[in-house]
Design an enzyme around this catalytic site. Structure first.
Site, PDB file in Angstrom:
ATOM      1  N   GLN B 131     -21.492  -9.155 -12.483  1.00 53.66           N
ATOM      2  CA  GLN B 131     -20.130  -9.675 -12.565  1.00 53.66           C
ATOM      3  C   GLN B 131     -20.087 -10.879 -13.510  1.00 53.66           C
ATOM      4  OE1 GLN B 131     -18.809 -11.716  -9.054  1.00 53.66           O
ATOM      5  NE2 GLN B 131     -16.668 -11.171  -9.361  1.00 53.66           N
ATOM      6  N   TYR B 133     -17.857 -13.484 -14.397  1.00 54.56           N
ATOM      7  CA  TYR B 133     -16.659 -14.305 -14.190  1.00 54.56           C
ATOM      8  C   TYR B 133     -16.941 -15.768 -14.545  1.00 54.56           C
ATOM      9  CZ  TYR B 133     -13.901 -10.676 -11.720  1.00 54.56           C
ATOM     10  OH  TYR B 133     -13.175  -9.567 -11.387  1.00 54.56           O
ATOM     11  N   SER B 134     -17.862 -16.420 -13.789  1.00 51.14           N
ATOM     12  CA  SER B 134     -18.089 -17.860 -13.955  1.00 51.14           C
ATOM     13  C   SER B 134     -18.620 -18.190 -15.342  1.00 51.14           C
ATOM     14  CB  SER B 134     -19.099 -18.355 -12.923  1.00 51.14           C
ATOM     15  OG  SER B 134     -18.545 -18.286 -11.643  1.00 51.14           O
ATOM     16  N   SER B 166     -25.643 -12.866 -10.936  1.00 50.54           N
ATOM     17  CA  SER B 166     -26.709 -12.278 -10.121  1.00 50.54           C
ATOM     18  C   SER B 166     -27.135 -10.944 -10.718  1.00 50.54           C
ATOM     19  CB  SER B 166     -26.225 -12.019  -8.697  1.00 50.54           C
ATOM     20  OG  SER B 166     -25.797 -13.205  -8.109  1.00 50.54           O
ATOM     21  N   GLU B 249     -12.294  -7.368  -0.748  1.00 50.72           N
ATOM     22  CA  GLU B 249     -13.383  -7.446   0.229  1.00 50.72           C
ATOM     23  C   GLU B 249     -12.803  -7.741   1.603  1.00 50.72           C
ATOM     24  OE1 GLU B 249     -16.021  -6.972   1.755  1.00 50.72           O
ATOM     25  OE2 GLU B 249     -17.567  -8.234   0.847  1.00 50.72           O
ATOM     26  N   GLU B 375     -15.266 -26.778  -0.984  1.00 51.41           N
ATOM     27  CA  GLU B 375     -14.102 -27.581  -1.362  1.00 51.41           C
ATOM     28  C   GLU B 375     -12.962 -26.683  -1.854  1.00 51.41           C
ATOM     29  OE1 GLU B 375     -17.290 -28.228  -2.130  1.00 51.41           O
ATOM     30  OE2 GLU B 375     -17.490 -29.915  -0.743  1.00 51.41           O
TER      31      GLU B 375
END
Lengths: 345, 393
Positions: B131, B133-134, B166, B249, B375
């Site tokens: 994935q 994304y970040s 990952s 999910e 957070e």
């Protein structure tokens, strides 16, 4: 698996909430108690042969969560728990008193649970001992308590208006939960159940306290969030400050988890009694803890107004404290969980 | 209300347990308890073979519609499958990003052609996904994505950097959130592209973590290519697709995760009993707290994740994350605390030679950061669940 409440259960919640929004007062002479009696809520779990509605612990929990939310000071929890316990009993006394309990002419309750050393002792017909901090004690006509008879634990019933029973009303910080001390001196008693019945009675009591606390804790959060959305300082609503948002989020997690835990235990006392031996005391310990935390934050996040007698926050805070300290108290309930979970001998 | 699995579900549980007992033998016996968060680097080739075995025997896509090659099983049975896998110590999955993130995204937003091309490889365990994304500048603030893609000569040209990816070293494909409208801001102008990993323009560099091991990677795109049609949803609608991925999910894997947590707790308890720490009143209270809160995690998962879709505010996963991540981190602390001074002595001289307790202690520092930090979860809960107003920008 069927999670959630059905239409009849949602109706019941609405009915009780409407009732509590309209009627108030405290104790057996109050308008709210009269309406609770009229609606037949006191017999909610009692079988139809005794004039009850024959519903499950989930329906009882729905009423209790609403009473917790409104902090209604009537002996409902104690009477319905006692009635549920007696409904399972084959002792003749159960059939004699249940119609009175269902109608609200009689009020009953359980002694606060605790270690074996605190139990009254005696014979199957006469008990001696001190039962302290009995919740709703001033109202009770009938008291159920575990007792030691010839070395065995039994569940016994004692009338409170007979020779051999001395009742002292105790002044309480939490004025929504009156208490009395009962001194039994050869008090006439009737055995209504064995050790297993006594344990199940305590499990039901603890689950009932848990779900009542969860309802009260949810109200504390709702009221606090409502305040933060409208109260302005520095030219904007307090709820826009991240420091406060994050504290509310932590409270929301506590409330959601306490709510789920309370409902799991409340369902389990009827739906899966073997697991209730763990989930009921666990729920009581967890929900009382969460309620204390949320009620404390309710005062803090309301600022000065939250410290006044006029604002309801202190009543929730005092109820939360009494919930945690009574019904076995924190340390005893937690050690019960540890023993039943096999974590400690 | 009935919070038990019914008899047919329990029969399914026995079927799963039976299959696992047979399958986790021979070449797969070494995989018991291997992999998973903190141990992603272990037995990768064997775990990829395990993935194909799962696919062959029909254990991937249990909840997907039958028309799309899934088995259309109920929520309860998916939960049971995950619980039994965890109970049996089945290895950490390497195909879960395809099965649990990309697959459901394609089911929601993909074209018939995309589903036909990509779903079978996920279902048979042969095609692995990661994935994208970040980014270094887009962690908690995902809308700050800067990786860009441009349609030139009939294909997408992708340039930029992703991070914390990952299993990027093992993946065949990556689904990449990229800015496809030059000059667009924030949530607008993003697209979700499907990019093959095996090409000259893609470079994967493992990140050495504070555990001394590498499970996460940086992925560099330097004029990497993606086919014109390999965009999920309409170009420019990537934010909607990305949010859909995160929302889909429904938490069936949570139950397996909790079963794994229970196994970890049992090991910490066993260590505490062996060292005598279980008799220390302070540590005994912490052990009891940990055990009680683990039950609360399960009760909460049952009562909220099991509720019918649409009957809840949609923030259950945020609440669940904010419960389990700090819980797991505290378990990691307890794991070394019950060992006392002995908990400071590593398994060997290498930087990655940690005992299981030390690995748990160190890796759980990631739990409260990845997948939305504590957070971020608090802000989401405060604003979307409680309705507290946003502050000034």
């Amino acid at each position: 698996m069927d999670v959630g409440f059905d239409a009849a259960q949602r109706d019941l919640r609405r009915t009780v909430r409407d009732l509590l929004d309209r009627e108030g007062g405290a104790g057996r002479g109050s308008p709210v108690w009269r309406r609770i009696r009229e609606l037949g809520l006191l017999g909610i779990t009692v079988g139809e042969r005794h004039g009850g509605a024959g519903a499950s612990s989930v329906e009882l929990g729905i009423v209790l969560a609403e009473l917790g939310r409104a902090l209604t000071a009537v002996p409902f929890l104690q009477t319905t728990v006692a009635a549920t316990v007696l409904d399972r009993s084959a002792a003749p006394v159960a059939a004699q008193v249940l119609p009175g309990l269902v109608a609200g002419d009689l009020v009953a309750g359980l002694a606060t649970p605790g270690p074996a050393s605190s139990l009254p002792v005696g014979t199957r017909s006469a008990l001696t001992g001190v039962l302290d901090n009995v919740v709703d004690g001033p109202h009770l006509d009938l008291l159920l308590t575990p007792a030691l008879v010839d070395g065995d634990t039994v569940l016994a019933a004692v009338r409170t208006d007979v020779a051999g029973v001395a009742r002292t009303t105790l002044p309480t910080v939490d004025r929504s939960r009156p208490q009395a001390r009962f001194v039994l001196d050869g008090a006439p008693a009737v055995v209504v159940g064995d050790a297993a019945a006594a344990a199940r009675a305590v499990d039901l009591l603890l689950a009932a306290v848990a779900v009542e606390s969860a309802g009260a804790a949810r109200h504390c959060l709702d009221a606090t969030v409502a305040h933060l959305r409208t109260r302005e300082q520095f030219g904007r609503p307090l709820g826009t400050f991240q420091a406060l948002q994050h504290r509310c989020a932590d409270l929301a997690v506590l409330v959601e988890s306490a709510w789920s835990t309370a409902w799991y235990a409340t369902w389990a006392v009827d739906g899966d009694p073997a697991t209730a031996a763990v989930s009921a005391p666990l729920a009581k310990a967890y929900c009382a803890d969460a309620f204390r935390a949320v009620a404390g934050e309710m005062i803090q996040l309301h600022g000065g107004i939250g410290f006044t007698w006029e604002h309801p926050a202190h009543r929730y805070f005092k109820r939360a404290t009494s919930t945690d300290l009574l019904f076995g108290g924190r340390a005893w309930v937690r050690s019960l969980v540890a023993r039943r979970a096999g974590l400690r001998p | 209300m009935d919070l038990r699995f019914d008899e047919a579900d329990e029969a399914f549980r026995r079927e799963v347990a039976c299959w696992l007992a047979t399958a986790l033998t021979g070449e797969f016996a070494e995989l018991v308890d291997a992999g998973g968060p903190g141990r992603e680097h272990e037995h990768l080739q064997a775990r990829k073979a395990w993935e194909r075995r799962l696919g062959r025997d029909g254990w991937i896509g249990l909840g997907w519609p039958e028309a799309d090659g899934g088995r259309g099983l109920s929520w309860e049975r998916q939960v049971i499958f995950h619980e039994e896998c965890a109970r049996a110590g089945a290895p950490g999955r390497v195909g879960h990003i395809g099965e649990q993130l990309l697959g459901p995204t394609l089911l929601m937003f993909g074209t018939a052609e995309q589903k036909a091309r990509f779903l079978p490889g996920i279902l048979d365990g042969t095609r692995l996904w990661c994935q994208g994304y970040s980014e270094p500048g887009a962690g908690s603030d995902l809308a700050a994505v800067r990786t860009r893609a441009e349609l030139r000569g009939g294909e997408w040209h992708v340039d930029g950097q992703k991070v914390w990816t990952s299993l990027a070293t093992e993946a065949d494909w990556c689904f990449v959130l990229a800015r496809t409208e030059p000059g667009s801001l924030r949530h607008r102008g993003l697209s979700c592209l499907l990019v093959p990993m095996d090409q000259p323009g893609v470079d994967v560099r493992p990140i050495v973590q504070l555990t001394g091991t590498s499970e996460f990677n940086e992925v560099f795109f330097d004029d990497a290519r993606a086919a014109r049609d390999d965009v999920v949803g309409a170009p420019g609608e990537g934010w909607k697709v990305a949010m859909g991925t995160l929302a889909v999910e429904r938490g069936v894997s949570t139950f397996g995760q909790q079963m794994g947590f229970a196994r970890e707790f049992e090991r910490v308890l066993a260590a505490a009993r062996a060292t005598g720490a279980a008799d220390d009143p302070v540590l005994a209270e912490r052990l009891l707290d940990s055990w009680m809160q683990l039950q609360v995690l399960r009760y909460t998962a049952v009562m909220t994740l099991g509720a019918p879709a649409g009957s809840t505010p949609g923030t259950e996963a945020n609440v669940a994350k904010l419960m389990w991540a700090p819980w797991h981190r505290r378990l990691g602390e307890l794991a070394v605390d019950v060992l006392g001074a002995a908990g400071t002595v590593a398994a060997g001289p290498g930087v990655d030679e940690l005992t299981p307790a030390q690995r748990l202690h160190l890796f759980t520092r990631a739990d409260t950061i990845y997948g939305g930090s504590d957070e971020v979860q608090r802000t989401v809960i405060a604003q979307r669940m409680l309705g507290l107003p946003r502050g000034p920008a």
